[in-house]
Design an enzyme around this catalytic site. Sequence first.
Site, PDB file in Angstrom:
ATOM      1  N   GLY A   9      26.202 -99.767 -50.912  1.00 60.67           N
ATOM      2  CA  GLY A   9      25.814 -99.147 -49.649  1.00 60.67           C
ATOM      3  C   GLY A   9      24.451 -98.503 -49.829  1.00 60.67           C
ATOM      4  O   GLY A   9      23.660 -98.915 -50.686  1.00 60.67           O
ATOM      5  N   ALA A  10      24.196 -97.463 -49.046  1.00 58.55           N
ATOM      6  CA  ALA A  10      22.883 -96.816 -49.103  1.00 58.55           C
ATOM      7  C   ALA A  10      22.597 -96.273 -50.496  1.00 58.55           C
ATOM      8  O   ALA A  10      21.469 -96.361 -50.989  1.00 58.55           O
ATOM      9  CB  ALA A  10      22.832 -95.692 -48.072  1.00 58.55           C
ATOM     10  N   LEU A  11      23.621 -95.749 -51.148  1.00 63.11           N
ATOM     11  CA  LEU A  11      23.435 -95.163 -52.470  1.00 63.11           C
ATOM     12  C   LEU A  11      23.261 -96.239 -53.534  1.00 63.11           C
ATOM     13  O   LEU A  11      22.309 -96.210 -54.325  1.00 63.11           O
ATOM     14  CB  LEU A  11      24.623 -94.251 -52.796  1.00 63.11           C
ATOM     15  CG  LEU A  11      24.647 -93.568 -54.159  1.00 63.11           C
ATOM     16  CD1 LEU A  11      25.196 -92.138 -54.029  1.00 63.11           C
ATOM     17  CD2 LEU A  11      25.485 -94.348 -55.170  1.00 63.11           C
ATOM     18  N   GLY A  12      24.156 -97.204 -53.562  1.00 68.42           N
ATOM     19  CA  GLY A  12      24.110 -98.254 -54.581  1.00 68.42           C
ATOM     20  C   GLY A  12      22.839 -99.080 -54.474  1.00 68.42           C
ATOM     21  O   GLY A  12      22.204 -99.406 -55.494  1.00 68.42           O
ATOM     22  N   ASN A 102      31.664 -89.770 -54.285  1.00 63.24           N
ATOM     23  CA  ASN A 102      31.896 -88.395 -53.841  1.00 63.24           C
ATOM     24  C   ASN A 102      33.251 -87.859 -54.293  1.00 63.24           C
ATOM     25  O   ASN A 102      34.203 -88.619 -54.438  1.00 63.24           O
ATOM     26  CB  ASN A 102      31.878 -88.326 -52.311  1.00 63.24           C
ATOM     27  CG  ASN A 102      30.466 -88.258 -51.759  1.00 63.24           C
ATOM     28  OD1 ASN A 102      29.594 -87.616 -52.342  1.00 63.24           O
ATOM     29  ND2 ASN A 102      30.246 -88.938 -50.644  1.00 63.24           N
ATOM     30  N   LYS A 184      29.212 -79.508 -56.282  1.00 62.74           N
ATOM     31  CA  LYS A 184      28.851 -80.398 -55.172  1.00 62.74           C
ATOM     32  C   LYS A 184      29.837 -80.237 -54.012  1.00 62.74           C
ATOM     33  O   LYS A 184      29.452 -80.294 -52.852  1.00 62.74           O
ATOM     34  CB  LYS A 184      28.812 -81.862 -55.650  1.00 62.74           C
ATOM     35  CG  LYS A 184      28.346 -82.865 -54.595  1.00 62.74           C
ATOM     36  CD  LYS A 184      26.876 -82.670 -54.224  1.00 62.74           C
ATOM     37  CE  LYS A 184      26.429 -83.467 -53.007  1.00 62.74           C
ATOM     38  NZ  LYS A 184      26.374 -84.906 -53.198  1.00 62.74           N
ATOM     39  N   SER A 257      26.927 -87.656 -44.420  1.00 63.08           N
ATOM     40  CA  SER A 257      27.483 -89.020 -44.387  1.00 63.08           C
ATOM     41  C   SER A 257      28.810 -89.082 -43.630  1.00 63.08           C
ATOM     42  O   SER A 257      29.094 -90.051 -42.925  1.00 63.08           O
ATOM     43  CB  SER A 257      27.671 -89.552 -45.808  1.00 63.08           C
ATOM     44  OG  SER A 257      28.580 -88.727 -46.525  1.00 63.08           O
ATOM     45  N   GLU A 269      35.964 -90.116 -46.194  1.00 63.24           N
ATOM     46  CA  GLU A 269      36.357 -89.973 -47.610  1.00 63.24           C
ATOM     47  C   GLU A 269      37.194 -88.701 -47.790  1.00 63.24           C
ATOM     48  O   GLU A 269      36.805 -87.785 -48.516  1.00 63.24           O
ATOM     49  CB  GLU A 269      35.106 -89.923 -48.480  1.00 63.24           C
ATOM     50  CG  GLU A 269      34.268 -91.188 -48.391  1.00 63.24           C
ATOM     51  CD  GLU A 269      33.196 -91.228 -49.474  1.00 63.24           C
ATOM     52  OE1 GLU A 269      33.389 -91.952 -50.464  1.00 63.24           O
ATOM     53  OE2 GLU A 269      32.194 -90.528 -49.336  1.00 63.24           O
TER      54      GLU A 269
END
Lengths: 304, 304
Positions: A9-12, A102, A184, A257, A269
């Site tokens: 996704g955006a992170l990967g 996350n 976090k 997100s 999530e």
Amino acid sequence: MKIAIVGAGALGLYYGAMLQRAGNDVRFLLRRDYQAIRKDGLSVTSPNGDFHLQAVQCALDPAELGPVDLVLVGLKTFANHRLIELVAPLMQDDTCVLTLQNGLGNEELLAKTFGAERVLGGIAFLCSNRGEPGTVHHMGQGRIRLGELSGGFSERATALARMFNQAQVPCEAVDDLRRARWEKLVWNIPFNGLSALTGKNVTELLRHEPSRREIIAIMGEVIAAGNAQDLNTPIEAEIFIEKMISATETMDGYRPSMMIDRLEGHPLELEAIYGVPLTRATACGVEMVRVRMLHALLELGERN
Amino acid sequence: MKIAIVGAGALGLYYGAMLQRAGNDVRFLLRRDYQAIRKDGLSVTSPNGDFHLQAVQCALDPAELGPVDLVLVGLKTFANHRLIELVAPLMQDDTCVLTLQNGLGNEELLAKTFGAERVLGGIAFLCSNRGEPGTVHHMGQGRIRLGELSGGFSERATALARMFNQAQVPCEAVDDLRRARWEKLVWNIPFNGLSALTGKNVTELLRHEPSRREIIAIMGEVIAAGNAQDLNTPIEAEIFIEKMISATETMDGYRPSMMIDRLEGHPLELEAIYGVPLTRATACGVEMVRVRMLHALLELGERN
């Protein structure tokens, strides 16, 4: 080092692109972006400078990518029921897995199948969104804090941090991954949940005095629960909350997100960010009253 | 007895119509329904039998209606800034005011201008909605519990209860209006707020186990706060919560008024149902943690 990105996704996509640009052998497990990236490559827009990778190794089936030295997991945690089958074909004897997902419970899930000695976790501070297929928009930040599931510093973690830094991704190895994860959560639990529930961005949440007070109270609950988890050193509530609020005040209009997931009708999530932390807090005798209510209301919203 | 209805929404129209049908001299202060009712009268649909009143005394200006013997207030509390100016022209020396509005603080507002000895309060258990102008839909219930602002039984309250009963509106006079108000809040605070916030009706809320647990916990907070208000007899938490939950389970798919208000973009009755109760709880040293969070999130939603 051969690196597979699972959960692109955006992170990967962002971290994979940064690592490939720095000369690493990166292979992407793709779904939505497969056709676009095969054809036209992968584009990153960023305040640090846009770039484009024309030749990208990618596949729809993990068996076509592996085995590799490092699996970098960016899968949304609501897809964790598929995590093991996606990662398994990528493993050889000395492969290690770094999950940047996350919340809590992801390292443990990987460790159950692959062994704790293979697993590292990282916390990503990244603002990025997916654009058109084949494009990821990096809006800011990108720092990673990573460490061993079993705790302590390791050469391996230090080497991974070096690899990220060489790829222009600020990264530090930490000796207490658990503490980093709870830190976090101090941000994720109030801002992700409240924004998803109310449809308000972080700036709107903080500008409304009663909501701001609730955010601070929720942060206090999370810190109390985290500090009951036998961390190396406790999180200092007042200082840390002040730091989180100040940092968020610079994120003008930022939509977490989970807010975007809800607006777009995706699953949230919830288990990783709420369910597991609540269970671990209760197990240590700490009741997170506001967090439990927030979790209930978010979960209710998942029932159509 | 001359009766003026101020705030002729679903509640005011229904009770006014019932009282007029029983032979009372009822005068309606109208706004939205004025033209329709002048022309075609007032219709009530009800499981107890529909009925229609052709000749209805009504006006847009309270000065045209008064003075009267009884002012019955059904105004939404978010319009309370207009309450005094609407009621004042209806008053003569012995006029009394019965407010059937939601939440806390309404009697006190009236008492400040007209004197506590003029003011009674009532709690209405009514499921009704407005239909087309000139029509109100009674879906069920309708019971009223009323009492003196200053507490204790009075002949006047008993006479009013008799009047309602004669009009087929089940009504009882109570000696502790404050307790009755807090009892109603035990229902209103969780169900109105949670349904408005999440868009789920009472059945959906109760069917989701974590939300059901939050509802019960919120009810516990409200009862603790109520019991700190020096009631004649305390509310027994376990029994009363059980009773509220059971009663709500029969209200299949019911959408509380606050949920409808939010869906239709109207303001919410937050001050009377949340703000004043929270202030009174805090003044008695009781912190309603979940109620405060719910209030914050509802209020946040009122900011466009």
